[in-house]
Motif scaffolding. Structure first.
Motif, short mmCIF file in Angstrom:
data_model
loop_
_atom_site.label_atom_id
_atom_site.label_comp_id
_atom_site.label_asym_id
_atom_site.label_seq_id
_atom_site.Cartn_x
_atom_site.Cartn_y
_atom_site.Cartn_z
N LEU A 158 0.83 -1.21 0.00
CA LEU A 158 0.00 0.00 0.00
C LEU A 158 0.86 1.26 0.00
CD1 LEU A 158 -2.89 -0.84 2.52
CD2 LEU A 158 -3.15 -0.25 0.10
N ARG A 206 -5.30 2.53 -7.37
CA ARG A 206 -6.01 1.39 -7.94
C ARG A 206 -5.53 0.09 -7.30
NH1 ARG A 206 -10.16 4.08 -10.12
NH2 ARG A 206 -9.44 5.71 -11.57
N LEU A 207 -6.45 -0.85 -7.20
CA LEU A 207 -6.08 -2.15 -6.64
C LEU A 207 -5.02 -2.83 -7.49
CD1 LEU A 207 -9.38 -3.79 -5.32
CD2 LEU A 207 -7.29 -3.32 -4.03
N LEU A 223 -11.89 1.62 3.09
CA LEU A 223 -12.97 0.71 2.68
C LEU A 223 -12.42 -0.67 2.37
CD1 LEU A 223 -15.11 3.07 0.40
CD2 LEU A 223 -15.69 2.23 2.68
N TRP A 224 -11.25 -0.75 1.71
CA TRP A 224 -10.66 -2.05 1.42
C TRP A 224 -10.30 -2.79 2.70
CZ3 TRP A 224 -6.60 0.24 -2.51
CH2 TRP A 224 -7.28 0.63 -3.68
N SER A 225 -9.90 -2.07 3.72
CA SER A 225 -9.45 -2.70 4.96
C SER A 225 -10.58 -3.02 5.91
CB SER A 225 -8.44 -1.78 5.67
OG SER A 225 -7.40 -1.40 4.82
N SER A 262 -10.44 4.93 -0.10
CA SER A 262 -10.40 3.60 -0.71
C SER A 262 -9.70 2.59 0.19
CB SER A 262 -9.68 3.68 -2.07
OG SER A 262 -10.39 4.49 -2.97
N VAL A 263 -8.57 2.99 0.76
CA VAL A 263 -7.82 2.07 1.62
C VAL A 263 -8.63 1.72 2.86
CG1 VAL A 263 -5.77 1.87 3.09
CG2 VAL A 263 -5.57 2.80 0.78
#
Length: 425
Positions: A66, A209-210, A93-95, A90-91
């Motif tokens: 990351l 982006r992922l 929400l991803w986590s 975004s990070v």
């Protein structure tokens, strides 16, 4: 002063020195934390704490991805308000999903690690969420060359952990120590959030982006496996005494990679900015000195007095591992060059980030055949390192030495003409 030394001095003043100092403070703080907590807790409780902290340490691989991806994003597109907002959102929400899964699985983790309460296992959930956002925030700052702020996040986090963690471990045991660790990450985030609330750049649309995170994760994971495969296999193949000696020697030796890893975080955005510009070969050479220099110096100290280092850290039980420490320290120092060249490949988005994976596979294959003693495993690690470093040096060195085919005719990259690749262009 020779030009290369002058560029190295500028890099140290602007990036390497603050990070190196902060990582040194963090390493000393971690050692002090474990030393004090190990004396305050009984062996069983300290073992439980070590299990959870080891799980937190393993998260360093995706968190490193990351940070690297966020750093590359800003180095390429600049730091804008939208970039900060969208990246951190975004990070988070991803986590959030993995953090909730950890919380739901806390009873299972408690039983698996033989913890005293669910609260101890549950600390992994908030830690994952906060640490992921901190890693992204540090990456954004590193991409914008705000290295001093990143260094301060490490120092503040270390102080917070030592203060609160040691204060809470007395009444609350393992749970208190873990709460201090989580709060330390939150304190680091508060430090990073200040300048990120007021970025210098205008509004923009760049977002993390992922795919970029996965690409960075592939490189980071390959380096992690390449540098730790011998440690894991030694524990599997050797007897208790021999494996204990190898783990002790490897732990001492791999400390020489701590400072280079921190400095590499500051060097990477410069490599990314340098790649399309004239003078990129000089930028790689300067970064190589900044990254490998501390590793070689640290290894030289350990090689000079290995028995003393072992005695100070582990007592007299590992005095016979001096020669093993020497060998593994030399291997670790040389591995820092593989780290540099892999990051150079990542900066130019090249397939050569897969070379450490091949090196790790070769190392595993060699150790599976020759693992009769700690010396044999160390020799296998060295045998895998040699072709890996040679291949990376040939592939990356040749390309970085060439001038770019076309691009902006500006000052050489090592002269640091701008803070981002976007403004350099």
């Amino acid at each position: 002063m020779p030009p290369l030394l002058g560029r190295l001095a500028r890099l140290a003043a602007r990036g390497a020195a603050p990070i190196a100092a902060a990582v040194a403070v963090q390493s000393a703080g971690n050692l002090a934390f474990h030393s004090v907590v190990g004396r305050l807790l009984d062996p069983g409780a300290y073992g439980a704490l070590g299990a959870v902290l080891s799980a937190m340490l393993m998260l360093g691989v995706p968190l490193g991805a990351l940070q690297t991806a966020a750093s590359a994003l800003v180095a390429e597109h600049g730091l804008t308000r939208d970039t900060v907002r969208r990246t951190l959102r975004s990070v988070a929400l991803w986590s959030l999903g993995p953090a909730l899964v950890v919380l739901l699985c806390a009873p299972l983790l408690r039983d698996y690690f033989h913890l005293a309460s669910v609260a101890e296992a549950a600390q992994l959930g908030p830690y994952l969420l906060v640490a992921a956002v901190v890693a992204a925030a540090r990456g954004l700052l590193l991409g914008d060359r705000r290295v001093g702020t990143v260094a301060m996040t490490y120092v503040v986090g270390t102080v917070a952990r030592l203060t609160l963690g040691l204060l809470l471990v007395v009444p609350f045991g393992v749970t208190g120590a873990l709460v201090g660790t989580v709060v330390a990450e939150a304190a680091s985030l508060i430090v990073a959030a200040g300048p990120l609330r007021r970025p210098d750049g205008p509004r923009g649309t760049a977002a993390l982006r992922l795919g970029a995170v996965a690409h960075a994760g592939f490189a980071v994971t390959g380096l992690f496996l390449f540098s730790t495969a011998d440690l894991l296999l030694a524990r599997h193949h050797l007897g208790d005494d021999a494996s204990g000696a190898y783990v002790a020697a490897a732990t001492v030796a791999k400390t020489v990679l701590a400072l280079p890893a921190g400095i590499m975080a500051a060097v990477f955005p410069r490599l990314l900015s340098a790649w399309p510009l004239p003078g990129r070969g000089r930028a790689l050479a300067t970064g190589g000195l900044a990254v490998a220099g501390p590793a070689v110096l640290g290894a030289a100290v350990i090689v000079a007095v290995p028995s003393l280092v072992l005695r100070v850290l582990y007592g007299d039980g590992y005095a016979d591992a001096g020669n093993l420490v020497r060998a593994l320290s030399a291997i670790a120092a040389t591995t820092s060059l593989v780290t540099l060249l892999t990051n150079a490949a990542l900066a130019r988005k090249a397939w050569t980030i897969a070379v450490p994976w091949a090196g790790a596979a070769l190392e595993v294959a060699l150790i599976e055949v020759w693992h009769g003693s700690p010396a044999q495993i160390a020799a296998c690690s060295a045998l895998a390192l040699a072709p890996t470093l040679l291949l990376m040096a040939v592939l990356e060195g040749r390309l970085w030495a060439r001038p770019p085919r076309s691009g902006p005719q500006v000052a050489a990259a090592d002269a640091d003409p701008s803070r981002t690749a976007a403004t350099a262009a």
